[in-house]
Write an enzyme that holds these catalytic residues in place. Structure first.
Site, PDB file in Angstrom:
ATOM      1  N   CYS A 132       5.648-115.456  48.131  1.00  0.00           N
ATOM      2  CA  CYS A 132       4.316-114.981  47.731  1.00  0.00           C
ATOM      3  C   CYS A 132       3.600-115.972  46.800  1.00  0.00           C
ATOM      4  CB  CYS A 132       4.464-113.628  47.044  1.00  0.00           C
ATOM      5  SG  CYS A 132       2.953-112.998  46.315  1.00  0.00           S
ATOM      6  N   TYR A 263      -5.380-116.254  54.003  1.00  0.00           N
ATOM      7  CA  TYR A 263      -5.066-114.902  54.479  1.00  0.00           C
ATOM      8  C   TYR A 263      -6.224-114.345  55.310  1.00  0.00           C
ATOM      9  CZ  TYR A 263      -0.850-114.630  51.665  1.00  0.00           C
ATOM     10  OH  TYR A 263       0.401-114.848  51.161  1.00  0.00           O
TER      11      TYR A 263
END
Length: 418
Positions: A132, A263
């Site tokens: 992440c 993203y």
């Protein structure tokens, strides 16, 4: 890299030669009834090099007999429509969409103020996931502020949505939960706030004494750790007062186009949405490349929070986002020499004291594996690309942007300095 170019030319030449080579293989096809397996026998040796016959599964042969029942085009169109509908449903579950097919990141619900923190070593614990980039921000703040264990402890979460009860973060045998003894991150949230129904995201900063959540928003956590003063920490200032406005303005641009931009590209469900974000992303990368042609770091010759916010995305860009998020029109290695050198420069920063270092905050190869195996809607095969690897990125190679020794005014602003 002339060697790489030479290798690629050789491979292309070899491939073309192979394509032009006449077939030297006898193929005997078994009857279609009851079997769709083909036996191949090469002259002397088969494709495995063993010299034995190889059985090849050719599926049900639907496309061979479909013309007798319905036009092939009708079958292909129907399957394509159904497949895309299932894909869009899964992507939307994973990443909420607006009506244009653009990904809309959900807001975070837990934040704290700097005044809420107590200057007590060992009181705070961070839950971080290696893959992440938002967790990576928090890990970088720990390293650069000299706040690694035992001052602030942290757990590296495993990523496995098949085992997690909500989300994808779990605890592993190698790194169990030291605060609640939980099995996954959902259980931590539920213990912090019984009946928790929100998203179970990392990073997550908790108070081990009060057993309360302090923040699950990465920007807020970076600010909290940047202000936290603990005995044994350092004086690095990531948000010098005279640059706060510039840091925030540039960070907002980086967030939209780069951090969240990858993203938005990867989770787009319409061509128009994807094209918009790619245009924004490439324009921003060009601007950053230009900035770094004129100074060592984004806002001059000293590292600031703006650099910290950009780094997690850039170090993953070629290895992860260029592929699985379809951001590979340009690469850091191939098109942005200043960004590449800056990435190596940041990776090689050495903080005094021998504690947590920048290079300890990311395992690029494990991150690539996590993305390709966890994001099923984007990679249903589960096949993980062979690279680019951490070695391919050359993170340890010379960068030519200055010395990597840190803890001095040569690289950082320091608290209390004029």
């Amino acid at each position: 890299d002339t060697r790489a170019l030479g290798t690629n030319k050789h491979l292309r030449s070899s491939s073309l030669s192979a394509c032009r080579t006449p077939f030297a293989t006898r193929v005997s096809v078994l009857p279609l009834r009851g079997s769709r397996t083909v036996s191949t026998q090469a002259s002397g040796r088969d494709s495995t090099g063993s010299g034995s016959s190889q059985r090849v599964d050719r599926g049900l042969g639907i496309l061979e007999w479909t013309g007798k029942v319905a036009p092939q085009g009708l079958l292909v169109a129907g399957v394509k429509t159904g497949w895309q509908a299932a894909w869009r449903t899964m992507v939307t579950e994973l990443a909420p969409q607006d009506r244009s097919g653009s990904y809309v990141r959900q807001s975070y619900s837990i934040t704290s103020e700097v005044v809420d923190l107590k200057a007590e070593a060992g009181r705070y614990h961070l839950y971080l996931g290696n893959a992440c980039p938002w967790c990576h921000r928090a890990g970088l703040a720990l390293a650069l502020r000299g706040l690694g264990p035992p001052l602030v402890t942290f757990t590296r979460l495993g990523s496995d949505p098949t085992k997690a009860r909500r989300g994808g973060w779990i605890f592993t045998r190698q790194d169990p939960d030291p605060v609640f003894g939980a099995a996954d991150l959902w259980e931590v949230y539920d213990r912090l706030q019984p009946g928790w129904r929100g998203r179970c995201t990392a990073p997550l900063l908790v108070d081990r004494i009060t057993r309360k959540a302090l923040s699950n928003e990465s920007s807020n956590i970076v600010v909290l750790l940047g202000a936290l003063q603990l005995p044994g920490g350092n004086r690095v200032e990531l948000r010098p007062g005279q640059l706060v406005k510039q840091i925030d303005e540039l960070s907002d641009k980086i967030y939209s186009a780069i951090n969240n931009g990858v993203y938005r590209a990867g989770f787009s469900t319409s061509q128009e949405a994807y094209d918009r974000v790619m245009s924004e992303m490439l324009s921003c990368l060009d601007d950053l490349e230009d900035r770094l042609s004129r100074s060592r770091f984004l806002l001059g010759d000293k590292f600031t929070e703006a650099d910290l916010r950009l780094y997690p995305t850039i170090v993953r860009f070629d290895a992860v986002y260029a592929g699985i998020f379809r951001c590979g029109r340009r690469t850091i290695r191939g098109d942005y020499p200043n960004l590449q050198a800056w990435m190596r420069d940041v990776y090689q920063i050495k903080m005094p004291g021998g504690g947590l270092q920048v290079s300890d905050t990311i395992d690029v190869d494990a991150a690539r594996h996590s993305y390709y195996t966890s994001l099923f809607p984007l990679n249903p095969s589960g096949i993980v690309p062979a690279g680019p690897t951490a070695a391919d990125l050359g993170l340890g190679l010379p960068h030519g942007r200055g010395g990597s020794g840190a803890g001095t005014q040569d690289i950082f602003y320091l608290k209390g300095s004029s």
